[in-house]
Design a protein around this motif. Structure first.
Motif, mmCIF file in Angstrom:
data_model
loop_
_atom_site.group_PDB
_atom_site.id
_atom_site.type_symbol
_atom_site.label_atom_id
_atom_site.label_comp_id
_atom_site.label_asym_id
_atom_site.label_seq_id
_atom_site.Cartn_x
_atom_site.Cartn_y
_atom_site.Cartn_z
ATOM 1 N N GLY A 42 1.111 -1.497 -0.353
ATOM 2 C CA GLY A 42 -0.098 0.089 -0.077
ATOM 3 C C GLY A 42 0.563 1.083 0.771
ATOM 4 N N ILE A 43 -0.116 2.592 0.529
ATOM 5 C CA ILE A 43 0.476 4.132 -0.243
ATOM 6 C C ILE A 43 2.306 3.924 0.302
ATOM 7 N N MET A 44 2.030 3.242 2.519
ATOM 8 C CA MET A 44 2.783 3.582 3.170
ATOM 9 C C MET A 44 4.005 2.460 2.864
ATOM 10 N N GLY A 95 0.686 -5.104 -14.364
ATOM 11 C CA GLY A 95 1.374 -4.020 -14.356
ATOM 12 C C GLY A 95 0.266 -3.357 -12.969
ATOM 13 N N SER A 96 0.171 -2.179 -12.763
ATOM 14 C CA SER A 96 -1.087 -1.002 -11.756
ATOM 15 C C SER A 96 -1.150 -0.141 -12.651
ATOM 16 N N SER A 97 -2.175 0.148 -11.916
ATOM 17 C CA SER A 97 -2.597 1.911 -12.317
ATOM 18 C C SER A 97 -2.135 2.494 -12.017
ATOM 19 N N TRP A 150 8.287 5.160 -7.413
ATOM 20 C CA TRP A 150 9.446 3.668 -7.737
ATOM 21 C C TRP A 150 9.229 2.700 -8.172
ATOM 22 N N TYR A 151 7.524 1.994 -7.383
ATOM 23 C CA TYR A 151 6.579 1.028 -8.105
ATOM 24 C C TYR A 151 6.233 0.844 -9.131
ATOM 25 N N ALA A 152 5.786 2.487 -9.633
ATOM 26 C CA ALA A 152 5.304 2.436 -10.811
ATOM 27 C C ALA A 152 6.550 3.298 -12.028
ATOM 28 N N THR A 174 -6.333 -2.478 -11.568
ATOM 29 C CA THR A 174 -6.619 -0.970 -11.143
ATOM 30 C C THR A 174 -6.128 -1.220 -9.148
ATOM 31 N N ASN A 175 -6.528 -0.950 -8.560
ATOM 32 C CA ASN A 175 -6.687 -1.406 -6.425
ATOM 33 C C ASN A 175 -7.675 -2.496 -6.993
ATOM 34 N N LEU A 176 -6.497 -4.000 -6.421
ATOM 35 C CA LEU A 176 -7.749 -4.855 -6.654
ATOM 36 C C LEU A 176 -7.613 -5.388 -4.823
ATOM 37 N N SER A 206 1.760 -2.137 5.630
ATOM 38 C CA SER A 206 2.297 -2.635 4.816
ATOM 39 C C SER A 206 1.104 -2.914 3.369
ATOM 40 N N SER A 207 -0.457 -3.242 4.413
ATOM 41 C CA SER A 207 -1.517 -3.642 3.691
ATOM 42 C C SER A 207 -1.811 -2.245 1.993
ATOM 43 N N HIS A 208 -3.096 -2.878 1.147
ATOM 44 C CA HIS A 208 -3.422 -1.663 0.569
ATOM 45 C C HIS A 208 -4.749 -1.154 1.467
ATOM 46 N N VAL A 209 -5.311 -0.479 1.240
ATOM 47 C CA VAL A 209 -6.690 0.558 1.759
ATOM 48 C C VAL A 209 -7.852 -0.597 2.502
ATOM 49 N N LEU A 210 -8.412 -1.229 1.120
ATOM 50 C CA LEU A 210 -9.568 -2.233 1.539
ATOM 51 C C LEU A 210 -9.009 -3.111 2.242
ATOM 52 N N ARG A 217 -9.506 -5.158 8.522
ATOM 53 C CA ARG A 217 -9.333 -5.051 9.885
ATOM 54 C C ARG A 217 -9.490 -4.184 10.725
ATOM 55 N N LYS A 218 -9.136 -3.133 10.640
ATOM 56 C CA LYS A 218 -9.887 -1.717 11.284
ATOM 57 C C LYS A 218 -11.060 -2.234 12.111
ATOM 58 N N ALA A 219 -12.291 -2.280 11.291
ATOM 59 C CA ALA A 219 -13.493 -1.914 11.788
ATOM 60 C C ALA A 219 -13.592 -3.346 12.199
ATOM 61 N N ILE A 250 -8.776 6.455 9.454
ATOM 62 C CA ILE A 250 -7.867 5.943 8.523
ATOM 63 C C ILE A 250 -7.329 6.986 8.057
ATOM 64 N N TRP A 251 -6.562 6.827 6.896
ATOM 65 C CA TRP A 251 -5.246 7.458 6.734
ATOM 66 C C TRP A 251 -5.840 8.350 5.677
ATOM 67 N N GLY A 252 -4.908 9.864 5.528
ATOM 68 C CA GLY A 252 -5.528 10.931 5.288
ATOM 69 C C GLY A 252 -6.601 11.648 4.995
ATOM 70 N N ARG A 266 -10.309 9.637 -4.001
ATOM 71 C CA ARG A 266 -10.917 8.749 -5.480
ATOM 72 C C ARG A 266 -10.353 7.013 -5.827
ATOM 73 N N ARG A 267 -10.252 6.123 -5.326
ATOM 74 C CA ARG A 267 -9.961 4.998 -5.724
ATOM 75 C C ARG A 267 -10.972 4.119 -6.458
ATOM 76 N N GLU A 268 -10.616 3.456 -7.639
ATOM 77 C CA GLU A 268 -11.249 2.132 -8.346
ATOM 78 C C GLU A 268 -11.092 1.286 -7.520
ATOM 79 N N LYS A 294 -0.780 11.471 7.593
ATOM 80 C CA LYS A 294 -0.845 10.805 6.854
ATOM 81 C C LYS A 294 -1.010 10.646 5.379
ATOM 82 N N PRO A 295 -0.311 10.031 3.648
ATOM 83 C CA PRO A 295 -0.856 10.518 2.860
ATOM 84 C C PRO A 295 -1.438 10.335 2.487
ATOM 85 N N ASP A 296 -1.985 11.043 1.425
ATOM 86 C CA ASP A 296 -3.496 10.600 0.597
ATOM 87 C C ASP A 296 -3.116 9.834 -0.689
ATOM 88 N N GLY A 297 -1.539 10.716 -0.950
ATOM 89 C CA GLY A 297 -1.592 10.105 -2.368
ATOM 90 C C GLY A 297 -2.284 10.822 -3.545
#
Ligand code: GFB
Length: 320
Positions: free
Chosen positions: A75-77, A113-115, A142-144, A171-173, A184-188, A193-195, A208-210, A215-217, A274-277
């Motif tokens: 994820g973003i972090m 790849g990735s979006s 770096w990843y991109a 897109t975000n999977l 290390s995870s992605h947002v979803l 897990r937080k909930a 939640i961060w940011g 908006r994400r797909e 925390k970053p929005d990205g």
């Protein structure tokens, strides 16, 4: 109308590189109905960072086709704090697999790849030809850059040697087998897990961060796997193909949806330290739709299915 099958998988030896990951495991499940011979090999069998190991593995196994789902992801972090690992590991894995696939006579390879390859300020929904038209989002450049190099490697081997190597940009999977580690995870999965943890602990809020406004797909990994198999069988061109759901939502609305599915009724607060990205990352799905593929798993249903997986396979790992 769907594109005709030009590369049937039946009877072929198919290596799913990265079969333990979110997409690789979904592709392995999807391939069970293709009558092919799957090759699955974990890190203990072939360390993808080692060029000689990859070359020997490929010479020994002689796959006809490769689904290239192996990558260092996060994820973003994780992206923002481990730039060296994200660029180095991914570049090395890509050069090792793509070069030895060509040298050992692999007939077809699909690179994932990735979006985040697209410019931060790309027009939305983002068409495939927006690639390399502007600066990248700094938290994951770096990843991109590594993923753009992967697309270019596949294109270069096609141009110079006629190799049938193609690329898909998901897109975000999310889905079963996702990473639920909060750092290390992605947002979803992180929100799930937080909930869940808050519900179990009787807590009255989750953070939640940011700002919650990016908006994400989101696309379920089983839909992504289906698209990958579709492209492997029907697509053979230089340009990469977007694989998305066609709709996006604000992170705060995603948090509300996840909270509803999990049954957490408390407050959702934001942490703007925390970053929005990137603010928006919705891809155009026109190309794959014209080829004849559309997703089938809606976000509500996909989140419900992922929470069932979390309860069955993950939650006990984190229970206190
Ligand atoms: O999924 P995510 O980490 O990655 O974050 P990206 C998406 C959005 O959700 C960001 C917010 O605006 C985050 O600030 N968010 C809110 C959270 N709460 C959380 C939380 O608890 N955990 C996480 N992780 N995010 C990644 C890239 O970007 O997407 C990769 O870094 C890759 O390179 C991947 O492209 C698909 O969508 O921002």
């Amino acid at each position: 109308m769907s594109s005709p099958v030009i590369f049937p998988l039946e009877g072929k030896r198919v290596w799913v590189a990265g079969h333990r990951g979110l997409v690789g495991s979904a592709i392995s499940r999807r391939l069970e109905s293709e009558n092919c011979e799957m090759i699955l090999a974990g890190r203990e069998v072939v360390d993808l960072i080692r060029q000689d190991a990859v070359e020997k593995f490929m010479e020994r196994e002689k796959p006809d086709a490769i689904f290239f789902a192996a990558a260092k992801v996060g994820g973003i972090m994780a992206n923002d704090t481990q730039p060296a690992d994200f660029i180095y590991d991914n570049l090395v894995i890509e050069t090792n697999i793509i070069n030895s696939a060509y040298r050992s006579g692999v007939s077809k390879l699909l690179f994932l790849g990735s979006s985040c390859i697209y410019p931060k300020q790309a027009t939305q929904p983002i068409p495939e030809n927006a690639l390399l038209t502007g600066p990248l989002e700094p938290t994951n450049e770096w990843y991109a850059v590594a993923k753009i190099a992967g697309i270019k490697l596949a294109q270069a081997f096609r141009r110079q040697y006629g190799a049938d190597f193609i690329s898909a940009m998901p897109t975000n999977l999310y889905g079963p087998g996702d990473n639920f580690d909060l750092n290390s995870s992605h947002v979803l999965p992180a929100l799930m897990r937080k909930a869940h943890d808050a519900k179990m602990a009787g807590a009255d809020k989750i953070t939640i961060w940011g700002s919650g406004s990016p908006r994400r797909e989101f696309l379920h990994s089983d839909d992504c796997a289906d698209a990958c198999v579709f492209l492997m069988k029907t697509y053979s061109e230089e340009e990469h193909v977007n694989v998305g759901s066609g709709t996006d939502l604000a992170i705060l609305d995603l948090a509300k949806l996840v909270a509803k599915v999990v049954g957490f009724k408390g407050e959702i607060v934001t942490d703007t330290s925390k970053p929005d990205g990137t603010l928006r990352k919705l891809m155009s799905g026109d190309k794959i739709k014209a080829l004849g593929w559309t997703p089938t798993i809606g976000l509500d249903q996909g989140v419900e299915r992922t929470y069932e997986y979390f309860l069955e396979s993950v939650s006990m790992r984190y229970a206190s």
